[in-house]
Design a protein around this motif. Structure first.
Motif, PDB file in Angstrom:
ATOM      1  N   ARG A   1      -6.019  11.613   1.494  1.00 15.66           N
ATOM      2  CA  ARG A   1      -6.940  11.406   2.621  1.00 15.66           C
ATOM      3  C   ARG A   1      -6.182  11.286   3.936  1.00 15.66           C
ATOM      4  O   ARG A   1      -6.643  11.760   4.977  1.00 15.66           O
ATOM      5  CB  ARG A   1      -7.778  10.148   2.395  1.00 15.66           C
ATOM      6  CG  ARG A   1      -8.866  10.292   1.345  1.00 15.66           C
ATOM      7  CD  ARG A   1      -9.883   9.155   1.458  1.00 15.66           C
ATOM      8  NE  ARG A   1      -9.250   7.856   1.310  1.00 15.66           N
ATOM      9  CZ  ARG A   1      -9.133   7.203   0.171  1.00 15.66           C
ATOM     10  NH1 ARG A   1      -9.576   7.749  -0.951  1.00 15.66           N
ATOM     11  NH2 ARG A   1      -8.564   6.015   0.130  1.00 15.66           N
TER      12      ARG A   1
ATOM     13  N   ARG B   1      -5.287   7.897  -1.425  1.00 18.50           N
ATOM     14  CA  ARG B   1      -5.031   7.443  -0.056  1.00 18.50           C
ATOM     15  C   ARG B   1      -4.110   8.412   0.664  1.00 18.50           C
ATOM     16  O   ARG B   1      -4.335   8.772   1.816  1.00 18.50           O
ATOM     17  CB  ARG B   1      -4.410   6.045  -0.056  1.00 18.50           C
ATOM     18  CG  ARG B   1      -4.064   5.574   1.353  1.00 18.50           C
ATOM     19  CD  ARG B   1      -3.385   4.225   1.388  1.00 18.50           C
ATOM     20  NE  ARG B   1      -3.059   3.891   2.771  1.00 18.50           N
ATOM     21  CZ  ARG B   1      -1.948   4.245   3.380  1.00 18.50           C
ATOM     22  NH1 ARG B   1      -1.028   4.949   2.742  1.00 18.50           N
ATOM     23  NH2 ARG B   1      -1.726   3.935   4.649  1.00 18.50           N
TER      24      ARG B   1
ATOM     25  N   LYS C   1       0.827  -1.216   0.000  1.00 16.93           N
ATOM     26  CA  LYS C   1       0.000   0.000   0.000  1.00 16.93           C
ATOM     27  C   LYS C   1       0.856   1.260   0.000  1.00 16.93           C
ATOM     28  O   LYS C   1       0.388   2.333  -0.349  1.00 16.93           O
ATOM     29  CB  LYS C   1      -0.961   0.004   1.189  1.00 16.93           C
ATOM     30  CG  LYS C   1      -0.293   0.246   2.538  1.00 16.93           C
ATOM     31  CD  LYS C   1      -1.332   0.324   3.648  1.00 16.93           C
ATOM     32  CE  LYS C   1      -0.689   0.590   5.006  1.00 16.93           C
ATOM     33  NZ  LYS C   1      -1.687   0.709   6.067  1.00 16.93           N
TER      34      LYS C   1
END
Length: 239
Positions: A72, A69, A10
């Motif tokens: 955020r 991502r 990720k």
């Protein structure tokens, strides 16, 4: 050298979506041209074109999701208590994104494992700054500051920033005085993050990152530009 946990998928930075899409389209166009000139390979080449286009689209979507991502993550942590709960990987990400929004070109060198004390390398106007991120609850002492000063000299960098979620000891602050070393404590991290926060809700780029108002070099016309520039060069009018 510090030993770090292996990088997770990720946090692995994919290629910018524009690069992935562009390369896929170019390769697909070349293969399509070959298919027209080679009837015997027409169907296999067209099938390969479809596979490349689908793969390129998937990689582009991964890049968009990655950028969203990170945006955020920064937008969602505006106080010291929440920042202190971050993993060391996510702490590095919000620091990286904050400096990127300030206009620095940011190279992330600490997310992959042992990094020799350097997590980020900031570049701006021909100058290089080394950054170490410490998501510690305890104060950062003088040994860490001395280590980074040595790395600054070794790498011939112009400055050093040590960014932590806590604070610094008196010895650490005393050592940094008169040197090109900036000590960024927890409260300063909060101020940094809030200073680059999108004020009235993010205007989102096609890649998922926030956009901000920029001034054009020709004519001084204002426009919205992606905060991931130069990786992403999407622009929009302000009105």
């Amino acid at each position: 050298m510090r030993n770090r946990k292996p990088n997770t998928s990720k946090n692995r930075r994919p290629l910018p979506w524009s690069v992935s899409a562009g390369v896929g389209l170019i390769v697909a166009a070349v293969l399509a041209g070959m298919a027209r000139r080679s009837p015997e390979f027409h169907l296999p080449l067209l099938a390969l074109v479809v596979v490349i286009l689908v793969g390129s689209f998937a990689i582009s979507m991964e890049s968009v999701a990655f950028a969203r991502r990170r945006a955020r993550l920064l937008e969602g942590h505006q106080d010291l208590a929440s920042i202190k709960k971050l993993s060391w990987q996510d702490f590095e990400i919000i620091v990286s994104e904050a400096y990127r929004r300030l206009g620095y070109a940011v190279e992330e060198v600490g997310q992959g494992g042992a990094d020799g004390g350097v997590d980020l390398v900031l570049s701006s106007k021909g100058k290089k700054t080394l950054v170490q991120c410490k998501r510690w609850n305890s104060s950062v002492g003088a040994p860490v500051v001395r280590e980074m000063f040595g790395l600054m000299v070794h790498h011939r960098a112009d400055a050093v920033k040590i960014v932590c979620a806590s604070g610094f000891t008196k010895e650490a602050r005393a050592f940094s005085e008169g040197k090109a070393i900036e000590l960024v404590d927890g409260e300063a991290v909060v101020a940094l993050v809030r200073s680059v926060r999108t004020q009235s809700g993010p205007t989102t780029c096609l890649c998922g990152a926030p956009m901000k108002i920029r001034q054009g070099k020709i004519g001084g016309v204002s426009f919205l530009g992606c905060t991931r520039f130069p990786d992403c060069r999407v622009t929009r009018p302000t009105d």
